[in-house]
Design an enzyme around this catalytic site. Structure first.
Site, short mmCIF file in Angstrom:
data_model
loop_
_atom_site.label_atom_id
_atom_site.label_comp_id
_atom_site.label_asym_id
_atom_site.label_seq_id
_atom_site.Cartn_x
_atom_site.Cartn_y
_atom_site.Cartn_z
N HIS A 67 0.87 -1.18 0.00
CA HIS A 67 0.00 0.00 0.00
C HIS A 67 0.91 1.22 0.00
O HIS A 67 1.65 1.44 0.95
CB HIS A 67 -0.91 0.00 1.23
CG HIS A 67 -1.83 -1.18 1.28
ND1 HIS A 67 -3.08 -1.15 0.70
CD2 HIS A 67 -1.68 -2.42 1.81
CE1 HIS A 67 -3.67 -2.34 0.88
NE2 HIS A 67 -2.85 -3.12 1.55
N LEU A 68 0.86 2.00 -1.07
CA LEU A 68 1.75 3.17 -1.17
C LEU A 68 1.05 4.45 -0.72
O LEU A 68 1.68 5.49 -0.59
CB LEU A 68 2.29 3.31 -2.59
CG LEU A 68 3.21 2.17 -3.05
CD1 LEU A 68 3.73 2.44 -4.46
CD2 LEU A 68 4.39 1.99 -2.09
N HIS A 184 -9.23 -10.52 -1.34
CA HIS A 184 -9.09 -10.32 0.11
C HIS A 184 -10.24 -11.10 0.74
O HIS A 184 -11.40 -10.67 0.65
CB HIS A 184 -9.18 -8.82 0.40
CG HIS A 184 -9.33 -8.45 1.84
ND1 HIS A 184 -8.34 -7.83 2.56
CD2 HIS A 184 -10.36 -8.59 2.71
CE1 HIS A 184 -8.74 -7.61 3.80
NE2 HIS A 184 -9.97 -8.06 3.91
N ASN A 282 -4.99 -6.81 9.43
CA ASN A 282 -6.08 -7.60 8.91
C ASN A 282 -5.59 -8.38 7.70
O ASN A 282 -5.16 -7.77 6.73
CB ASN A 282 -7.23 -6.68 8.50
CG ASN A 282 -8.48 -7.45 8.17
OD1 ASN A 282 -8.59 -8.62 8.50
ND2 ASN A 282 -9.40 -6.80 7.48
N ASP A 309 2.22 -7.13 2.38
CA ASP A 309 1.05 -6.35 2.82
C ASP A 309 1.52 -5.10 3.58
O ASP A 309 0.94 -4.72 4.60
CB ASP A 309 0.10 -7.19 3.67
CG ASP A 309 -1.29 -6.54 3.80
OD1 ASP A 309 -1.52 -5.47 3.20
OD2 ASP A 309 -2.14 -7.12 4.51
#
Lengths: 428, 309
Positions: A67-68, A184, A282, A309
């Site tokens: 995640h950027l 997901h 999560n 992640d």
């Protein structure tokens, strides 16, 4: 044309089943040749030579799950800082998830990310587009346009597509475009407002639990849908023994399914959570039994690869009550070091680990990387497997400091990272 | 005499000697509340802040009275939980209160772990007055004090806890404390309200009240917290009262001299019928009286003059 030689290193390349002393010669950003070190092959003038004696040389790592945060949450991470963190951790190719603000659910966003990555990024960035508009789980995105703009996969990561009919159509539609759908897996109704693994620890701490079945029920659903639609799915961050069993059985039946696991789910359990929000993510950290099953699943090929992640958050999201803290931990800079613990413990060989981090994820997404074969892009990591270091979040290149590995002393570090033959990270 | 710890966060953390020290200290402080002039100068010059993020009558008042009867200055703050980015964070609130140099902050909050969080942030003492579904240590101390006062011992007693164990911080604290002092504990309620692996805390589990009450020396009834049971944990109050509520009729199956306890506030007609609340078995109001003594003891053992040692 730039010419680089990496001399005398122990070359570990699972894609060619190689683990021996080789010299690697790079021209024009690609691997030009590989020769046994003992040949001491001479080079002409203008070659940049690196002595890699005592070091391991391997394909650059490929992370299918980061995640950027850019656009929208640049105080948590940017494409610049996130890719610097990737280079530091030995990752030369990363996929960035669509849950930015706004989400990457249209061509324009994908192009923006690609442009920023080209201008400010250190490593190769492949955007993952959303499956549904706004990640709302209702209408499909314009997947053909997303692909054309540069998306290599689609995912509503962070939030499951709860409507089974929508997921069916998404799998079918993506199949026609040869886009991989990354799922997901989490039944949001069963999860309710759970914040950690359901079990004795949650009971003791008085925190609401998330049962393993919240994951496995959805993995079972995706398997059934793949069989229904003859399509393929990649399962993100598998965390449970039950999920592993379902994937193993599906693979035996020939279902076109792949899966990834994170370093933290391979190393940590719910007994370590306490009320520390740096252990809140999560899916949540599970039991010892789950950890053992995940390690076994990597070894027997049920799980194909390791993905971080990487989910940076600031103190605004993390320095709060456990219930209210956002999910997620950073991982790009610590992944290799913490996974080396498993190599030192004899759980995996170094060659297996390199495969989980490079050749195998590249294979899952059909990317032309993860190999040191002649003609491949010269995306390379140089590793000192004996080097000891301590995880100090303040020293991270990532803006995120939210790591559960703070203070861990690790043995094994990436000391040099090359992208297309250029050194993008070097220790000291 | 003083506890060798800064905070009281959970009964789980207290050893048997500490429990005994608190209980015997509470015994001596109980007498202060029986006097004509209900005040001792022990904590003169000490400041106690009650920081309550959840509504409370009994607990907050008991802490306030306990502090005042020991001559401490007590300040009450009723705060509402602010979401991230909206209003002040718990951490900021706590640091601001600390800047005014209190000696102790008593905190109640709907999120488990908040007392631990404050204890780690602040140099003053922190007392947990209830954190989510985690623990409510002072409630367990006053419950155990009441049992011991009434029955003369805790060791070997059979204690039955009935109700929503899943969401109950009172149940968790009591299980830890009662087990530590040698009682046998059974928890009882519909399976939807029994948290997974609760038996690993050393208690047994029953689903049928009628089977479980027969040999109990003490029955603790928990409040059905309507505000917490958003999910469908039971079909209706009517059915709950029928299956898990205590009526005089049902109590015929129990020991004659069984103690009926409740942390309050009671939902009359749900977990307890009115004749049980007001009946001879009930020690509910004694629990409230003892709640003041136990909290006086804790303030003394945490904040009292160290030179006495």
């Amino acid at each position: 044309m730039e010419r680089v030689a990496l001399r005398g290193g122990r070359v570990v390349d699972p894609s060619q089943d190689v683990d021996d002393l080789y010299d690697i010669f790079i021209m024009g950003g690609r691997i030009a040749s590989i020769k046994p070190s003992e040949e001491k092959a001479p080079v002409g003038e203008g070659w940049l030579e690196y002595d890699c004696k005592g070091l391991v040389v391997a394909p650059g790592f490929v992370d299918l799950h980061t995640h950027l945060r850019e656009p929208g949450e640049e105080y948590k991470e940017t494409i610049r800082t996130g890719t610097l963190a990737a280079a530091t951790g030995g990752f030369t190719t990363i996929l960035c998830m669509a849950n930015t603000t706004p989400p990457n659910d249209c061509e324009a966003l994908t192009r923006l990310i690609k442009k920023k990555a080209a201008e400010e990024g250190t490593v190769k960035v492949h955007p993952v587009g959303a499956v549904t508009r706004g990640l709302l789980g209702r209408e499909l995105t314009d997947m053909a346009e997303l692909k054309e703009a540069g998306c290599v996969a689609v995912s509503d990561d962070g939030r499951a597509v709860m409507n089974t009919s929508v997921m069916r159509r998404a799998l079918e539609y993506a199949k026609g475009l040869e886009l991989t759908l990354i799922s997901h897996c989490e039944d949001l109704h069963l999860k309710e407002d759970g914040v950690m693994n359901e079990g004795f620890e949650a009971t003791r701490l008085g925190l609401k639990g998330i049962p393993a079945q919240a994951e496995s029920i959805m993995i079972a659903r995706e398997i059934e849908l793949c069989e229904l639609t003859c399509s393929r799915v990649h399962i993100a961050h598998v965390s449970t023994r039950r999920g592993v069993q379902l994937i193993r059985d599906a693979k035996r039946r020939g279902v076109n399914i792949t899966a990834e696991v994170t370093p933290h789910h391979l190393l940590l359990t719910d007994t370590q959570v306490g009320y520390d929000t740096d252990f809140k993510m999560n899916p949540p950290l599970r039991s010892r039994e789950d950890v053992e099953a995940l390690r076994e699943a990597l070894k027997d090929g049920t799980i194909d690869c390791i993905a971080t992640d990487h989910a940076p958050h600031s103190s605004i999201e993390k320095d709060v009550e456990f219930d209210m803290a956002k999910d997620g931990v950073v991982g790009l800079e610590t992944a290799f070091g913490v996974l080396m613990r498993l190599v030192h413990q004899g759980v995996f060989t170094l060659k297996e680990l390199v495969g989980f981090l490079s050749t195998q994820p590249a294979g899952v997404m059909g990317l032309k990387c993860g190999s040191l074969s002649v003609g491949s892009p010269a995306d390379i990591v140089v590793i000192d497997t004996e080097r000891e270091w301590t995880v100090e979040p303040e020293a991270f290149r990532s803006l995120g400091r939210n790591t559960p590995f703070k203070g861990w002393t690790l043995k094994g570090k990436v000391v040099k990272t090359l992208v297309d033959g250029r050194v993008v990270h070097e220790e000291e | 005499m003083r506890l060798k710890r800064k905070d009281i966060l959970a009964i789980e953390e207290l050893d048997r000697d500490e429990l005994e020290m608190i209980l015997s200290s509470a015994q001596s402080f109980k007498e202060v509340s029986e006097r004509d002039i209900k005040k001792v100068p022990t904590l003169r010059g000490r400041t106690i802040i009650n920081l309550f993020y959840e509504p409370s009558t009994r607990t907050r008042t008991a802490f306030e009275i306990a502090g005042k009867r020991m001559s401490a200055d007590v300040i009450n703050i009723s705060a509402s939980v602010s979401s991230v980015k909206k209003g002040e964070t718990l951490k900021d609130t706590a640091k601001n209160l600390e800047a005014m140099r209190p000696d102790c902050i008593v905190v109640r909050h709907c999120s488990a772990g908040t007392a631990h969080m404050l204890a780690g942030l602040l140099s003053c003492s922190v007392i947990n007055a209830g954190d989510g579904a985690h623990e409510h240590p002072t409630q367990a101390l006053l419950d155990i004090f009441t049992i011991r006062e009434r029955l003369g011992r805790v060791e070997g007693l059979k204690v039955l806890i009935v109700g929503d164990i899943l969401h109950s911080r009172v149940a968790r604290s009591n299980i830890w404390g009662l087990r530590n002092l040698g009682a046998e504990v059974t928890v009882c309620g519909p399976p939807t309200m029994i948290p997974p692996h609760i038996e690993r805390l050393g208690c047994s589990v029953a689903y049928h009240v009628d089977d479980a009450i027969a040999d109990a020396d003490v029955i603790m009834m928990l409040r059905i917290q309507l505000e917490r049971q958003r999910a469908t944990l039971f079909p209706s109050l009517r059915e709950y009262a029928r299956c898990w509520g205590l009526s005089a009729e049902r109590l015929k199956k129990a020991k004659k001299d069984v103690l009926i306890m409740h942390p309050g506030p009671v939902n009359r007609g749900v977990e307890l019928s009115p004749e049980v609340v007001d009946g001879p078995w009930s020690v509910i109001l004694e629990q409230v009286t003892n709640g003041v003594a136990v909290r006086m003891a804790l303030f003394y053992l945490l904040l009292g003059d160290i030179k006495e040692d």
